[in-house]
Design a protein around this motif. Structure first.
Motif, mmCIF file in Angstrom:
data_model
loop_
_atom_site.group_PDB
_atom_site.id
_atom_site.type_symbol
_atom_site.label_atom_id
_atom_site.label_comp_id
_atom_site.label_asym_id
_atom_site.label_seq_id
_atom_site.Cartn_x
_atom_site.Cartn_y
_atom_site.Cartn_z
ATOM 1 N N ASN A 209 52.483 48.608 40.113
ATOM 2 C CA ASN A 209 52.386 47.678 41.054
ATOM 3 C C ASN A 209 51.230 48.237 41.928
ATOM 4 O O ASN A 209 51.249 48.850 42.695
ATOM 5 C CB ASN A 209 53.734 47.930 42.010
ATOM 6 C CG ASN A 209 54.965 47.361 41.281
ATOM 7 O OD1 ASN A 209 54.665 46.322 40.515
ATOM 8 N ND2 ASN A 209 55.877 47.988 41.227
ATOM 9 N N PHE A 210 50.228 47.282 41.665
ATOM 10 C CA PHE A 210 48.930 47.637 42.153
ATOM 11 C C PHE A 210 48.714 46.809 43.821
ATOM 12 O O PHE A 210 49.473 45.977 44.006
ATOM 13 C CB PHE A 210 47.761 46.866 41.658
ATOM 14 C CG PHE A 210 47.605 47.359 40.475
ATOM 15 C CD1 PHE A 210 47.175 48.791 39.959
ATOM 16 C CD2 PHE A 210 47.783 46.592 39.158
ATOM 17 C CE1 PHE A 210 46.995 49.230 38.605
ATOM 18 C CE2 PHE A 210 47.299 47.028 37.851
ATOM 19 C CZ PHE A 210 47.143 48.217 37.669
ATOM 20 N N CYS A 211 48.056 47.637 44.578
ATOM 21 C CA CYS A 211 47.837 46.872 45.946
ATOM 22 C C CYS A 211 46.734 46.029 45.530
ATOM 23 O O CYS A 211 45.588 46.123 44.774
ATOM 24 C CB CYS A 211 47.455 47.974 46.924
ATOM 25 S SG CYS A 211 48.879 48.926 47.664
ATOM 26 N N LYS A 212 46.510 44.784 46.201
ATOM 27 C CA LYS A 212 45.371 43.853 46.315
ATOM 28 C C LYS A 212 44.290 44.559 46.548
ATOM 29 O O LYS A 212 44.027 45.059 47.661
ATOM 30 C CB LYS A 212 45.643 42.649 46.851
ATOM 31 C CG LYS A 212 44.821 41.483 46.742
ATOM 32 C CD LYS A 212 45.236 40.309 47.520
ATOM 33 C CE LYS A 212 44.612 38.950 46.954
ATOM 34 N NZ LYS A 212 45.090 37.874 47.636
ATOM 35 N N PRO A 213 43.105 44.451 45.706
ATOM 36 C CA PRO A 213 41.735 45.113 46.092
ATOM 37 C C PRO A 213 41.299 44.466 47.432
ATOM 38 O O PRO A 213 41.414 43.315 47.478
ATOM 39 C CB PRO A 213 41.205 44.734 44.985
ATOM 40 C CG PRO A 213 41.802 44.665 43.770
ATOM 41 C CD PRO A 213 43.143 43.906 44.251
ATOM 42 N N ASN A 214 40.720 45.392 48.308
ATOM 43 C CA ASN A 214 40.031 44.641 49.493
ATOM 44 C C ASN A 214 39.245 43.618 49.405
ATOM 45 O O ASN A 214 39.185 42.781 50.148
ATOM 46 C CB ASN A 214 39.514 46.215 50.062
ATOM 47 C CG ASN A 214 40.346 47.211 50.625
ATOM 48 O OD1 ASN A 214 41.317 46.814 50.983
ATOM 49 N ND2 ASN A 214 39.927 48.403 50.651
ATOM 50 N N ASP A 215 38.674 43.473 48.459
ATOM 51 C CA ASP A 215 37.507 42.811 48.112
ATOM 52 C C ASP A 215 38.058 41.174 47.837
ATOM 53 O O ASP A 215 37.409 40.127 47.560
ATOM 54 C CB ASP A 215 36.126 42.892 47.391
ATOM 55 C CG ASP A 215 36.532 43.698 46.271
ATOM 56 O OD1 ASP A 215 37.544 44.072 45.794
ATOM 57 O OD2 ASP A 215 35.495 44.317 45.804
ATOM 58 N N LEU A 216 39.370 41.230 47.399
ATOM 59 C CA LEU A 216 39.961 39.971 47.118
ATOM 60 C C LEU A 216 41.123 39.736 48.217
ATOM 61 O O LEU A 216 41.648 38.307 48.396
ATOM 62 C CB LEU A 216 40.866 40.319 45.812
ATOM 63 C CG LEU A 216 40.359 40.555 44.433
ATOM 64 C CD1 LEU A 216 41.350 40.423 43.545
ATOM 65 C CD2 LEU A 216 39.311 39.405 44.315
ATOM 66 N N LYS A 217 41.173 40.421 49.445
ATOM 67 C CA LYS A 217 42.096 40.123 50.345
ATOM 68 C C LYS A 217 41.873 39.045 51.016
ATOM 69 O O LYS A 217 42.783 38.198 51.808
ATOM 70 C CB LYS A 217 42.328 41.396 51.350
ATOM 71 C CG LYS A 217 43.124 42.556 50.591
ATOM 72 C CD LYS A 217 43.251 43.645 51.573
ATOM 73 C CE LYS A 217 44.293 44.730 50.945
ATOM 74 N NZ LYS A 217 44.480 45.750 51.740
ATOM 75 N N SER A 218 40.742 38.459 51.325
ATOM 76 C CA SER A 218 40.290 37.144 52.368
ATOM 77 C C SER A 218 40.707 36.138 51.500
ATOM 78 O O SER A 218 40.465 34.997 52.063
ATOM 79 C CB SER A 218 38.823 37.395 52.708
ATOM 80 O OG SER A 218 37.958 37.239 51.523
ATOM 81 N N PHE A 219 40.803 35.949 50.297
ATOM 82 C CA PHE A 219 41.205 34.845 49.379
ATOM 83 C C PHE A 219 42.540 34.531 49.434
ATOM 84 O O PHE A 219 43.221 35.077 48.971
ATOM 85 C CB PHE A 219 40.446 34.893 48.097
ATOM 86 C CG PHE A 219 39.096 35.525 47.838
ATOM 87 C CD1 PHE A 219 38.026 34.680 48.665
ATOM 88 C CD2 PHE A 219 38.639 36.454 47.098
ATOM 89 C CE1 PHE A 219 36.718 35.097 48.601
ATOM 90 C CE2 PHE A 219 37.408 36.870 47.343
ATOM 91 C CZ PHE A 219 36.518 36.440 47.780
ATOM 92 N N HIS A 220 42.853 33.153 49.751
ATOM 93 C CA HIS A 220 44.008 32.842 49.728
ATOM 94 C C HIS A 220 44.492 31.642 48.901
ATOM 95 O O HIS A 220 45.528 31.067 48.613
ATOM 96 C CB HIS A 220 44.309 32.190 51.240
ATOM 97 C CG HIS A 220 44.284 33.338 52.242
ATOM 98 N ND1 HIS A 220 44.968 34.594 52.214
ATOM 99 C CD2 HIS A 220 43.155 33.797 53.044
ATOM 100 C CE1 HIS A 220 44.601 35.449 53.166
ATOM 101 N NE2 HIS A 220 43.550 34.920 53.679
ATOM 102 N N GLY A 221 43.550 30.836 48.192
ATOM 103 C CA GLY A 221 43.740 29.939 47.378
ATOM 104 C C GLY A 221 43.664 30.467 45.867
ATOM 105 O O GLY A 221 43.566 31.809 45.830
ATOM 106 N N PRO A 222 43.808 29.600 44.799
ATOM 107 C CA PRO A 222 43.829 30.114 43.441
ATOM 108 C C PRO A 222 42.508 30.978 43.230
ATOM 109 O O PRO A 222 41.394 30.627 43.852
ATOM 110 C CB PRO A 222 43.756 29.027 42.626
ATOM 111 C CG PRO A 222 43.782 27.593 43.598
ATOM 112 C CD PRO A 222 43.634 28.175 44.738
ATOM 113 N N ILE A 223 42.664 31.983 42.413
ATOM 114 C CA ILE A 223 41.474 32.858 41.975
ATOM 115 C C ILE A 223 41.198 32.782 40.616
ATOM 116 O O ILE A 223 42.068 33.033 39.644
ATOM 117 C CB ILE A 223 41.476 34.227 42.448
ATOM 118 C CG1 ILE A 223 41.738 34.447 44.010
ATOM 119 C CG2 ILE A 223 40.450 35.195 41.938
ATOM 120 C CD1 ILE A 223 42.016 36.064 44.364
ATOM 121 N N ALA A 224 40.188 32.397 39.889
ATOM 122 C CA ALA A 224 39.520 32.431 38.762
ATOM 123 C C ALA A 224 38.724 33.637 38.425
ATOM 124 O O ALA A 224 38.124 34.002 39.450
ATOM 125 C CB ALA A 224 38.938 31.204 38.157
#
Length: 177
Positions: free
Chosen positions: A43-58
């Motif tokens: 169960n990873f924590c969301k990486p900091n450089d992804l935290k600002s994204f709220h829509g789908p991530i490709a």
């Protein structure tokens, strides 16, 4: 060929060797490829450089020189309609044709131990290889496919020679329509 036996990592490479060099299929062993599923269980924590994204991530992981720029622009445009982004993990070189697109984010290289953390928080794995240079992919095995699938991602891909042997769970893009 002077070898007694040849080991390969995929059926497309085996076919290539048989057809190009006339080697007997009995002199070839396919070792295959895969991933360690245990790397995708924590169960990873969301990486900091992804935290600002709220829509789908490709996500794309790999060499940027292999990217099909045309398809990446299409995916970026579609994701923008849903407040989504394309995250690119790979060598820290931006691609000029993509660097001005606001929803394409270049994170640079990440360690192989960290990549599963990013994949687990993505929605779509991209395997959109440059169709103008397809010969360099002959005989390669799509390890990225196994990593994306281990993370539970939906996968969008250009055609790959190994797919005729493995029937992958991917959406294959055959043309620009």
């Amino acid at each position: 060929v002077k070898s007694d036996h040849i080991f390969v990592i995929g059926n497309s490479l085996s076919d290539h060797i048989i057809n190009k060099y006339g080697i007997s299929k009995f002199k070839i062993t396919n070792l295959g490829q895969g991933v360690n599923l245990n790397n995708y269980l924590p169960n990873f924590c969301k990486p900091n450089d992804l935290k600002s994204f709220h829509g789908p991530i490709a996500i794309w992981v790999g060499l940027l020189s292999k990217i099909d720029i045309f398809y990446f622009k299409i995916v970026a445009d579609e994701l923008a309609k849903k407040n989504g982004v394309i995250v690119i993990i790979g060598p820290n070189i931006k691609i000029n044709e993509l660097s001005d697109i606001e929803n394409i984010v270049f994170l640079g290289p990440k360690s192989s131990a960290d990549v599963p953390k990013y994949l687990k928080f993505a929605d779509i794995g991209l395997m959109l290889y440059d169709r103008k240079n397809i010969d360099i992919y002959k005989g390669q095995h799509p390890l990225k496919l196994y990593e994306y699938c281990a993370a539970g991602l939906q996968v969008i891909s250009t055609p790959h020679s190994e797919y005729k042997f493995i029937n992958p769970p991917v959406k294959i893009i055959h043309n620009e329509i």
